[in-house]
Scaffold this active site. Structure first.
Site, short mmCIF file in Angstrom:
data_model
loop_
_atom_site.label_atom_id
_atom_site.label_comp_id
_atom_site.label_asym_id
_atom_site.label_seq_id
_atom_site.Cartn_x
_atom_site.Cartn_y
_atom_site.Cartn_z
N HIS A 86 0.84 -1.21 0.00
CA HIS A 86 0.00 0.00 0.00
C HIS A 86 0.87 1.25 0.00
CE1 HIS A 86 -3.25 -2.82 1.34
NE2 HIS A 86 -3.88 -2.09 0.44
N HIS A 90 1.15 1.57 -5.85
CA HIS A 90 -0.21 0.99 -5.89
C HIS A 90 -1.23 2.07 -6.27
CE1 HIS A 90 -3.90 -1.01 -4.75
NE2 HIS A 90 -4.14 -0.10 -3.83
N HIS A 126 -6.82 7.21 -2.93
CA HIS A 126 -7.68 6.24 -2.23
C HIS A 126 -7.02 5.47 -1.08
CE1 HIS A 126 -5.82 2.93 -4.41
NE2 HIS A 126 -6.46 2.11 -3.61
N PHE A 300 -8.02 -16.13 -3.63
CA PHE A 300 -8.26 -14.69 -3.91
C PHE A 300 -8.89 -14.53 -5.29
CE2 PHE A 300 -7.96 -10.35 -3.31
CZ PHE A 300 -7.18 -9.70 -4.25
C1 LIG Z 1 -7.74 -12.87 0.82
O1 LIG Z 1 -6.60 -12.66 0.04
C2 LIG Z 1 -5.38 -12.77 0.62
C3 LIG Z 1 -5.15 -12.84 1.99
C4 LIG Z 1 -3.81 -12.90 2.45
C5 LIG Z 1 -2.75 -12.89 1.56
C6 LIG Z 1 -2.99 -12.81 0.20
C7 LIG Z 1 -4.30 -12.78 -0.22
C8 LIG Z 1 -4.58 -12.71 -1.65
O2 LIG Z 1 -3.75 -11.76 -2.24
C9 LIG Z 1 -4.12 -10.44 -2.28
C10 LIG Z 1 -5.01 -9.82 -1.39
C11 LIG Z 1 -5.27 -8.44 -1.52
C12 LIG Z 1 -6.21 -7.83 -0.57
N1 LIG Z 1 -6.87 -8.57 0.31
N2 LIG Z 1 -7.64 -7.79 1.07
C13 LIG Z 1 -8.50 -8.30 2.14
C14 LIG Z 1 -7.62 -8.63 3.30
C15 LIG Z 1 -8.39 -9.09 4.53
C16 LIG Z 1 -8.97 -10.46 4.31
C17 LIG Z 1 -10.31 -10.49 3.66
C18 LIG Z 1 -10.47 -9.84 2.34
C19 LIG Z 1 -9.29 -9.45 1.53
C20 LIG Z 1 -7.53 -6.49 0.75
O3 LIG Z 1 -8.13 -5.57 1.31
C21 LIG Z 1 -6.59 -6.40 -0.40
C22 LIG Z 1 -7.31 -5.85 -1.61
C23 LIG Z 1 -5.40 -5.52 -0.04
C24 LIG Z 1 -4.66 -7.69 -2.52
C25 LIG Z 1 -3.78 -8.33 -3.41
C26 LIG Z 1 -3.51 -9.69 -3.28
O4 LIG Z 1 -2.67 -10.40 -4.09
C27 LIG Z 1 -2.04 -9.74 -5.15
ZN LIG Z 2 -5.93 0.18 -2.74
#
Ligand SMILES: COc1ccccc1COc1cc(C2=NN(C3CCCCCC3)C(=O)C2(C)C)ccc1OC
Ligand SMILES: [Zn+2]
Length: 366
Positions: A86, A90, A126, A300
């Site tokens: 972040h 980004h 943002h 994800f």
């Molecule tokens: C749920 O996914 C993950 C959890 C832990 C490690 C990796 C992942 C998958 O990889 C990414 C995740 C996110 C994000 N995840 N989340 C939230 C975090 C809280 C949990 C519940 C909802 C998701 C975000 O807000 C952002 C957009 C920053 C952004 C890029 C990713 O990969 C390029």
């Molecule tokens: Zn963002």
């Protein structure tokens, strides 16, 4: 002398390469913004935002002095922290993806200049001053921000408040030339678009988009799906456009996607380290001792990114198809890595005590 001449030539070539990269942000999906960061002395947001706002003629339309916009966007960029994920790169990524999708043919003659200005402004600011931890972490640790915003969209409230506070910094008021009505509408749109980047609103985005697609299917007569007179629908589309841009990493060329994955994992792992040191329960997928990066990316993509982009692409066809194709090929690649990863771990299952294989980072995908 030769050394000096060589140094200047190299500097000139870097600036020419930087100018070409910035020019490509006009109409290319998947510009290497890490390269822009490296060549721009770590000011990608200022370079790309100034270029795109000028390219769209926003500064002229609203009589915004270039110096004022430069001071504002530089002040915003300086307030992005050097988190692994972040950060200002980004923000530039989400700004450029939002710019790209606003050019989709389905949006031709739909948005006013003020709506475009508000959407791109929201994208640029943002995540400003993001502390590199989740809303849940801020709530669990009774942070000042969670207290200030009563646990509701804590980070997103902070980003948009700080963005508007920055306007009152000396020489930074890019909205000074807007009339009262424009300023009121602009502020409403930016607040709603930035607050809509809260992942807790993710399911609502999907619901609104499904409704919009369904209505278009039923009223098959309507050629253009979006009624330019319906301000509420247009605002919802701008919210989803920036939210999709925020979740666009898996739809970028693989080498860029993998860098974003390494970065988000490091950021989440640092949060996990903090939680361990505070004897808090470690958030899911944030434990660097026990994580499977490919599996979390599969989850994800399958449960977060694809459901959103599948409905978004239905609303924005045909321009979204090339981007959806990248998501598909990236998912195939990730799936192949999961298999290889499992094979590797199967190899370890022969009772071999040394769980880590020699390089110890077999989980990190390169
Ligand atoms: C749920 O996914 C993950 C959890 C832990 C490690 C990796 C992942 C998958 O990889 C990414 C995740 C996110 C994000 N995840 N989340 C939230 C975090 C809280 C949990 C519940 C909802 C998701 C975000 O807000 C952002 C957009 C920053 C952004 C890029 C990713 O990969 C390029
Ligand atoms: Zn963002």
């Amino acid at each position: 002398n030769d050394v000096e001449r060589l140094r200047l030539t190299r500097k000139l070539n870097m600036n020419i390469f930087l100018a070409q990269l910035i020019e490509s942000t006009n109409d290319t999906w998947g510009v290497d913004l890490f390269e822009v960061d490296a060549l721009s002395n770590h000011r990608p947001l200022t370079h790309v935002a100034l270029h795109l706002f000028k390219q769209r003629n926003i500064l002229k339309q609203f009589q915004i002095r270039e110096l004022t916009f430069f001071k504002f966007i530089s002040a915003i960029e300086a307030k992005y922290r050097n988190n692994p994920y972040h950060n200002n790169i980004h923000a530039t990524d989400v700004l450029q993806a939002s710019h790209h999708m606003l050019n989709f043919s389905v949006f031709k003659n739909v948005f006013t200049e003020l709506e475009v200005f508000a959407a791109l402004f929201a994208a640029a600011v943002h995540d400003v001053d993001h502390p590199g931890v989740t809303n849940q972490y801020l709530i669990n640790t009774n942070s000042d921000l969670a207290i200030l915003y009563n646990d509701e969209s804590v980070l997103e409230n902070h980003h948009v408040t700080l963005a508007f506070q920055t306007l009152s910094t000396e020489g930074c008021d890019v909205l000074s030339t807007l009339n009262r009505k424009q300023h009121q509408m602009f502020r409403k749109m930016v607040i709603s678009v930035v607050l809509a980047t809260d992942m807790s609103k993710h399911i609502q985005h999907i619901g609104h988009l499904k409704t919009m697609v369904e209505i278009r299917r039923l009223s098959s007569s309507a050629s253009s799906i979006i009624d330019p007179e319906n301000a509420e629908d247009k605002l919802q589309i701008l919210q989803s456009l920036v939210h999709c841009s925020d979740l666009s990493n898996p739809l970028k060329p693989l080498n860029l996607y993998l860098q974003w994955t390494d970065r988000i994992m490091e950021e989440f792992f640092r949060q996990g380290d903090l939680e361990k040191s505070l004897n808090l329960e470690v958030s899911p997928l944030c434990d660097r001792e026990n994580s499977n990066i490919c599996k979390s990316q599969m989850g994800f993509i399958d449960y977060v990114v694809h459901p959103l982009w599948e409905i978004w692409s239905r609303l924005t066809q045909p321009d979204c198809q090339p981007i959806m194709d990248i998501l598909e090929s990236n998912r195939v690649w990730i799936a192949s890595q999961v298999l290889t990863e499992d094979d590797k771990h199967d190899g370890d299952d022969d009772g071999d005590d040394d769980k880590d294989d020699d390089d110890g980072d077999d989980d990190v995908i390169r």
